[in-house]
Write a protein that holds these residues in place. Structure first.
Motif, PDB file in Angstrom:
ATOM      1  N   ASN A  40       0.835  -1.207   0.000  1.00 52.36           N
ATOM      2  CA  ASN A  40       0.000   0.000   0.000  1.00 52.36           C
ATOM      3  C   ASN A  40       0.860   1.243   0.000  1.00 52.36           C
ATOM      4  O   ASN A  40       1.791   1.353   0.794  1.00 52.36           O
ATOM      5  CB  ASN A  40      -0.840   0.058   1.286  1.00 52.36           C
ATOM      6  CG  ASN A  40      -2.125  -0.705   1.134  1.00 52.36           C
ATOM      7  OD1 ASN A  40      -2.591  -0.915   0.014  1.00 52.36           O
ATOM      8  ND2 ASN A  40      -2.691  -1.124   2.245  1.00 52.36           N
ATOM      9  N   GLY A  41       0.541   2.174  -0.869  1.00 57.53           N
ATOM     10  CA  GLY A  41       1.252   3.449  -0.849  1.00 57.53           C
ATOM     11  C   GLY A  41       2.612   3.432  -1.527  1.00 57.53           C
ATOM     12  O   GLY A  41       3.324   4.439  -1.507  1.00 57.53           O
ATOM     13  N   ALA A  42       2.983   2.321  -2.138  1.00 59.60           N
ATOM     14  CA  ALA A  42       4.308   2.234  -2.782  1.00 59.60           C
ATOM     15  C   ALA A  42       4.404   3.135  -4.008  1.00 59.60           C
ATOM     16  O   ALA A  42       5.486   3.565  -4.397  1.00 59.60           O
ATOM     17  CB  ALA A  42       4.603   0.785  -3.172  1.00 59.60           C
ATOM     18  N   GLY A  43       3.260   3.393  -4.636  1.00 62.51           N
ATOM     19  CA  GLY A  43       3.256   4.258  -5.817  1.00 62.51           C
ATOM     20  C   GLY A  43       2.725   3.577  -7.075  1.00 62.51           C
ATOM     21  O   GLY A  43       2.877   4.096  -8.187  1.00 62.51           O
ATOM     22  N   LYS A  44       2.056   2.450  -6.909  1.00 62.73           N
ATOM     23  CA  LYS A  44       1.578   1.685  -8.069  1.00 62.73           C
ATOM     24  C   LYS A  44       0.542   2.474  -8.868  1.00 62.73           C
ATOM     25  O   LYS A  44       0.644   2.614 -10.085  1.00 62.73           O
ATOM     26  CB  LYS A  44       0.976   0.340  -7.619  1.00 62.73           C
ATOM     27  CG  LYS A  44       1.934  -0.515  -6.810  1.00 62.73           C
ATOM     28  CD  LYS A  44       1.342  -1.859  -6.432  1.00 62.73           C
ATOM     29  CE  LYS A  44       0.121  -1.804  -5.523  1.00 62.73           C
ATOM     30  NZ  LYS A  44       0.352  -1.181  -4.219  1.00 62.73           N
ATOM     31  N   THR A  45      -0.472   2.964  -8.157  1.00 60.68           N
ATOM     32  CA  THR A  45      -1.528   3.709  -8.838  1.00 60.68           C
ATOM     33  C   THR A  45      -0.960   4.976  -9.478  1.00 60.68           C
ATOM     34  O   THR A  45      -1.312   5.322 -10.617  1.00 60.68           O
ATOM     35  CB  THR A  45      -2.647   4.073  -7.843  1.00 60.68           C
ATOM     36  OG1 THR A  45      -3.173   2.854  -7.314  1.00 60.68           O
ATOM     37  CG2 THR A  45      -3.765   4.865  -8.499  1.00 60.68           C
ATOM     38  N   THR A  46      -0.065   5.657  -8.763  1.00 60.02           N
ATOM     39  CA  THR A  46       0.529   6.887  -9.304  1.00 60.02           C
ATOM     40  C   THR A  46       1.306   6.584 -10.585  1.00 60.02           C
ATOM     41  O   THR A  46       1.285   7.380 -11.529  1.00 60.02           O
ATOM     42  CB  THR A  46       1.454   7.541  -8.245  1.00 60.02           C
ATOM     43  OG1 THR A  46       0.693   7.732  -7.044  1.00 60.02           O
ATOM     44  CG2 THR A  46       1.998   8.866  -8.720  1.00 60.02           C
TER      45      THR A  46
HETATM   46  P1  ATP Z   1      -2.584   1.604  -2.913  1.00 60.73           P
HETATM   47  O1  ATP Z   1      -2.501   0.184  -3.261  1.00 60.73           O
HETATM   48  O2  ATP Z   1      -2.873   1.852  -1.473  1.00 60.73           O
HETATM   49  O3  ATP Z   1      -3.416   2.431  -3.848  1.00 60.73           O
HETATM   50  P2  ATP Z   1      -0.256   2.514  -4.340  1.00 60.73           P
HETATM   51  O4  ATP Z   1       0.964   1.663  -4.379  1.00 60.73           O
HETATM   52  O5  ATP Z   1      -1.126   2.491  -5.520  1.00 60.73           O
HETATM   53  O6  ATP Z   1      -1.075   2.146  -3.051  1.00 60.73           O
HETATM   54  P3  ATP Z   1      -0.252   5.370  -4.601  1.00 60.73           P
HETATM   55  O7  ATP Z   1      -1.733   5.458  -4.435  1.00 60.73           O
HETATM   56  O8  ATP Z   1       0.316   5.558  -5.929  1.00 60.73           O
HETATM   57  O9  ATP Z   1       0.248   3.965  -4.015  1.00 60.73           O
HETATM   58  O10 ATP Z   1       0.420   6.375  -3.567  1.00 60.73           O
HETATM   59  C1  ATP Z   1       1.822   6.684  -3.541  1.00 60.73           C
HETATM   60  C2  ATP Z   1       2.082   7.783  -2.533  1.00 60.73           C
HETATM   61  O11 ATP Z   1       1.481   9.001  -2.992  1.00 60.73           O
HETATM   62  C3  ATP Z   1       1.522   7.523  -1.153  1.00 60.73           C
HETATM   63  O12 ATP Z   1       2.409   8.033  -0.219  1.00 60.73           O
HETATM   64  C4  ATP Z   1       0.220   8.299  -1.152  1.00 60.73           C
HETATM   65  O13 ATP Z   1      -0.107   8.710   0.150  1.00 60.73           O
HETATM   66  C5  ATP Z   1       0.549   9.492  -2.046  1.00 60.73           C
HETATM   67  N1  ATP Z   1      -0.637   9.957  -2.772  1.00 60.73           N
HETATM   68  C6  ATP Z   1      -1.402   9.235  -3.627  1.00 60.73           C
HETATM   69  N2  ATP Z   1      -2.404   9.975  -4.142  1.00 60.73           N
HETATM   70  C7  ATP Z   1      -2.276  11.211  -3.601  1.00 60.73           C
HETATM   71  C8  ATP Z   1      -3.001  12.431  -3.730  1.00 60.73           C
HETATM   72  N3  ATP Z   1      -4.067  12.549  -4.524  1.00 60.73           N
HETATM   73  N4  ATP Z   1      -2.585  13.494  -3.000  1.00 60.73           N
HETATM   74  C9  ATP Z   1      -1.511  13.400  -2.189  1.00 60.73           C
HETATM   75  N5  ATP Z   1      -0.787  12.280  -2.037  1.00 60.73           N
HETATM   76  C10 ATP Z   1      -1.146  11.190  -2.708  1.00 60.73           C
END
Ligand code: ATP
Length: 259
Positions: A40-46
């Motif tokens: 969670n939060g690693a940055g996958k969605t970003t």
């Molecule tokens: P998950 O599985 O929980 O979605 P993830 O690996 O997809 O996790 P991201 O959602 O890409 O992770 O988040 C990466 C980092 O960017 C995290 O620290 C998150 O808190 C931050 N982040 C994500 N979206 C935003 C946003 N809209 N505004 C500020 N910070 C964000």
């Protein structure tokens, strides 16, 4: 094999201060399934949103090339027209619209009526349940059916590269297997797939190549076979306790950083 997508050293910040991606590079080969694993939060969605052009003025650094053409900084709609589609986490179907209307939304900019009909037939072949539910409002579908609908809608753009954000999220093990079987079929029939997942076991079982993302950085990039033999991947992603001692403390420290 040729590269279809080359992501080089991208950095993405939220509000100019939160560094979500800290220099990520991916080289996705045409015709393959690639997976990005991460907690969670690693940055996958970003990562996926940056590729898709869904975040304004992103990436802050680095380049993204799709079929040899720079796409960083382009609008999402233009990126879709070039041949990339994304199925977002949590599906995001239009709940008030019917299943058929949702599917047609995927093709709303297309003029080739015959092609659209062919793609509709293809989607129904993958997901026959969508024909049965065709006139129902999408909001009333089960989680699995909504995942199928979201995948179907993305396929209606006839993508060359299909990106899926956690397709297994919230689904029963049987449905997860079913969805992954269909992902394999879609790939076999010619669509390149980039998948981000927390279900490492299932994702690695279908992938040709895998990346591990940790706090905005790629820490491992290798074949699924090699990743499955990696002690950290085994322990933190596959839940297999290692018998090897000595590296334990180091791994425990990394685990603390991951969680
Ligand atoms: P998950 O599985 O929980 O979605 P993830 O690996 O997809 O996790 P991201 O959602 O890409 O992770 O988040 C990466 C980092 O960017 C995290 O620290 C998150 O808190 C931050 N982040 C994500 N979206 C935003 C946003 N809209 N505004 C500020 N910070 C964000």
């Amino acid at each position: 094999m040729a590269s279809i997508l080359q992501v080089k050293n991208i950095e993405t910040l939220y509000y100019d201060i939160i560094k979500a991606l800290r220099g990520i590079s991916l080289d996705i080969q045409e015709g393959t399934i690639s997976v990005v694993l991460g907690a969670n939060g690693a940055g996958k969605t970003t990562t996926l949103k940056t590729i898709m052009g869904l975040l304004e003025d992103q990436p802050d650094k680095g380049t993204i090339e799709f079929l040899g053409r720079r796409i960083d900084g382009m609008d999402a709609e233009d990126i879709v027209n070039l041949g990339i589609a994304m199925v977002p986490e949590g599906r995001e179907v239009f709940p008030e619209l019917t299943v058929m209307e949702n599917l047609r939304m995927g093709a709303y900019t297309r003029k080739d009526r015959r092609g659209v009909q062919e793609d509709l037939d293809r989607v129904i072949r993958y997901f026959p349940i969508l024909r049965e539910r065709a006139s129902q409002q999408a909001g009333y579908l089960s989680g699995g059916e909504q995942q199928m609908l979201a995948m179907g809608r993305a396929l209606m753009t006839r993508p060359k590269l299909l990106m899926l954000d956690e397709p297994s999220l919230g689904l029963s093990p049987i449905l997860v297997r079913e969805i992954f079987e269909i992902i394999k079929t879609i790939n076999r029939e010619g669509t390149t797939i980039l998948l981000v997942e927390q279900n490492a076991k299932m994702a690695l079982s279908v992938a040709h190549f895998g990346y591990v993302l940790e706090t905005g950085r790629i820490v491992l990039a290798n074949t699924p076979q090699n990743l499955m033999e990696d002690e950290d991947v085994k322990e933190f992603y596959l839940g297999i306790k290692s018998e090897v001692s000595g590296k334990g403390y180091q791994r425990w420290r990394r685990k603390k950083r991951w969680r």
